[in-house]
Motif scaffolding. Structure first.
Motif, short mmCIF file in Angstrom:
data_model
loop_
_atom_site.label_atom_id
_atom_site.label_comp_id
_atom_site.label_asym_id
_atom_site.label_seq_id
_atom_site.Cartn_x
_atom_site.Cartn_y
_atom_site.Cartn_z
N GLU A 92 0.83 -1.21 0.00
CA GLU A 92 0.00 0.00 0.00
C GLU A 92 0.87 1.26 0.00
O GLU A 92 0.59 2.22 -0.71
CB GLU A 92 -0.94 0.00 1.21
CG GLU A 92 -2.07 -1.02 1.05
CD GLU A 92 -2.87 -1.25 2.33
OE1 GLU A 92 -3.98 -1.79 2.24
OE2 GLU A 92 -2.35 -0.91 3.42
N GLN A 120 2.40 1.76 -3.41
CA GLN A 120 1.44 2.27 -4.41
C GLN A 120 1.18 3.76 -4.25
O GLN A 120 0.85 4.44 -5.22
CB GLN A 120 0.12 1.50 -4.33
CG GLN A 120 0.23 0.00 -4.67
CD GLN A 120 0.71 -0.25 -6.10
OE1 GLN A 120 0.99 0.66 -6.86
NE2 GLN A 120 0.85 -1.53 -6.45
N SER A 121 1.33 4.27 -3.03
CA SER A 121 0.99 5.68 -2.83
C SER A 121 2.22 6.57 -2.70
O SER A 121 2.15 7.68 -2.19
CB SER A 121 0.11 5.82 -1.59
OG SER A 121 0.82 5.38 -0.46
N ASP A 173 5.63 7.55 -5.11
CA ASP A 173 6.39 7.22 -6.31
C ASP A 173 7.86 7.64 -6.27
O ASP A 173 8.53 7.63 -7.30
CB ASP A 173 5.70 7.73 -7.59
CG ASP A 173 5.39 9.21 -7.49
OD1 ASP A 173 5.94 9.87 -6.59
OD2 ASP A 173 4.60 9.70 -8.31
N ARG A 191 10.63 3.30 -3.18
CA ARG A 191 10.12 2.09 -3.83
C ARG A 191 11.17 0.97 -3.87
O ARG A 191 10.84 -0.20 -3.68
CB ARG A 191 9.65 2.42 -5.24
CG ARG A 191 8.38 3.27 -5.22
CD ARG A 191 7.78 3.45 -6.59
NE ARG A 191 6.33 3.57 -6.48
CZ ARG A 191 5.48 3.43 -7.49
NH1 ARG A 191 5.92 3.17 -8.71
NH2 ARG A 191 4.18 3.55 -7.29
N ASP A 206 0.50 -6.16 -6.06
CA ASP A 206 -0.95 -6.13 -6.08
C ASP A 206 -1.45 -6.43 -4.67
O ASP A 206 -1.22 -7.51 -4.13
CB ASP A 206 -1.42 -7.20 -7.06
CG ASP A 206 -2.92 -7.21 -7.21
OD1 ASP A 206 -3.62 -6.44 -6.52
OD2 ASP A 206 -3.41 -8.02 -8.03
#
Lengths: 133, 133, 133, 133, 133, 133
Positions: E40, E43-44, E46, E51, E109
């Protein structure tokens, strides 16, 4: 001469979870061979310091056997394999138990190491059948 | 059929510092094969997440190659071996460097992995000569 | 001259395989000092539980000595160093063996720990000569 | 006075939980020096593979700094030390945080590595005062 | 109030291969919760450095999930359990695969992390039934 | 029935240094429960091999307790928490010492394991208060 040809040099293969696609039951067997040798040396040497070291190292090596087998069971074998070899789950469960408290971790019986080696060989036989299929 | 006979099953052997007396260059080679496969997969897959994972895993596998070779160099080989094979020290130093920053850790060149594999095979050849002596 | 004496404190340095370029034989020496202290404490305490713990920990610390020395040998020292100091390979091989089964892992003889420390100091002397060159 | 300056080299010392009684803040500092060098190399090299490797290794080295500091805080320092140096708890908490997500793990700012080094030096100063007391 | 009672404080339990007899699926679930949170956050955010760190850590945490599940499967569950719950082998095989390359290691995912959590909960349900039997 | 509701299933949570934001004192408690069980089994079994294995494993589990507590102290707790709970530093220092040489590593006294568990519960109480705040 033939003995030299039988060496693992050409087929060794492994296992990371990229996956690299390289797996080989030899990794588990190497550690199990080591465990058997440790037990034999323990039995023929009654120096308490040597024996304490043997117990420490046997604990680690048994854990490595479990790890290498778990990797094969989870990462290499796929649903179609388990369908074709319905005994595989139990085989792996028994083999990893043989490297645990009820197996080579908890005992100093060389027969237990032999049982573990035999179980790994059963797995290896299936592994190579699927690999060569 | 012959292919099946060539499998590592019967000669695999290893390495703990009890010592158990069981050693085998296959352990280093398995990890090096894995590194080569990782590099090939990296080159044919431009997904950045896959590539990041490949780098993480290649780092670990290269470290394992170094470890397995160091164990052979320090624990298996003895002074008489170094006398008989005066190139051994350099061979091991070059092989472990080939799994380091100037080798498979730092590059994504499959030729580097091949160099590492060739070097491990040179070591394995000497290993088996001393083992069978 | 004084600057050189003051060295360790301010430049302590290490060793990762980026490479960061930071290396220091102190890492191996620290673990070897620990091993010596463990042996001394073992010799002066006959409580079996304390002694078992000492053996477990001595095994780990000896492995760390080997690791730190291997890193220096493979990652820090380069071909020109080995040319200038032809004894380096043997020195490292002997030092790492002294932290193994025939050395501090297998014995409880404080003289063995002293031998290991002396060997590490020989390596450190060469290390600092090359570093300051 | 000079004797104290010469200290690190001859007395390097560590830390196992036997306890061996051997401790040295140099272990944490060595890893922190490595982190600083990694960040500097990262900043001057924009190859993405090199940078990914730098991040992987910086993560490990930062964890090692935390580990070495935690060992000092729990195993070396005793209640009388904390009474005499009431700032010690906070100093260690800040230093270990500086090697975490809000510190050298999460950033590529060389100033953060310098802050970490300065904090380790504060701890080392107190350490040697208690050691020599 | 009830929420506070539901806390794990009183029943947590684990797993070593003595065996200590203490096991708890919570160990696997904790790591899986961590993986979900990592995905999570990835994903939020970048930022490429953040990352990269997320990928490194997710790899480790996924490996820990596999490890904790393997321990339950080999060390806790016994033949009578596998007889009573014939789906157990497959359940564990699927759960560990969900923490591997085809699961939380290879993807970002969040649904995959949820699948893994659900599978661990299925295992936990059976675990507690056998524990309370 | 209520007992089943009290199970850790829903609230377990953890801890990596991304940070994922997931932490849980249960991780430390699980290992401490294991240590207590190991000590009890050691006391009721005088087989020397079993006892040697118990010592090896107790050493590891105690180290894990320390690790999980250190992570909470450095990564979860923030300055405002230390202000509100000024006893926190000492609590963590004492708890980690209780898993060390002067605690569960060095002794086979079940009362020491109970002290460790009680200390972890004190920490857990504060943890949940801050978590629910």
């Amino acid at each position: 001469m033939l003995a030299r040809l039988l060496r693992p040099k050409t087929t060794v293969s492994a296992h990371c979870d990229l996956p690299c696609g390289v797996y080989d039951p030899a990794q588990a067997r190497i550690e199990a061979e080591s465990i058997k040798a440790i037990i034999e040396k323990y039995q023929s040497n009654d120096d308490p310091v040597f024996r304490a070291r043997a117990l420490i190292i046997k604990e680690e090596r048994s854990q490595l056997v479990k790890h290498h087998l778990w990797v094969l069971w989870t990462d290499y074998f796929k649903p179609p394999h388990f369908e074709k070899y319905p005994q595989l789950h139990q085989l792996f469960n028994e083999a990893t138990k043989l490297a645990g408290a009820g197996g080579t971790k908890g005992t100093l019986d060389v027969a237990k190491a032999d049982e573990l080696l035999a179980k790994i060989d059963e797995i290896a036989k299936i592994f190579w059948e699927t690999k060569n299929a």
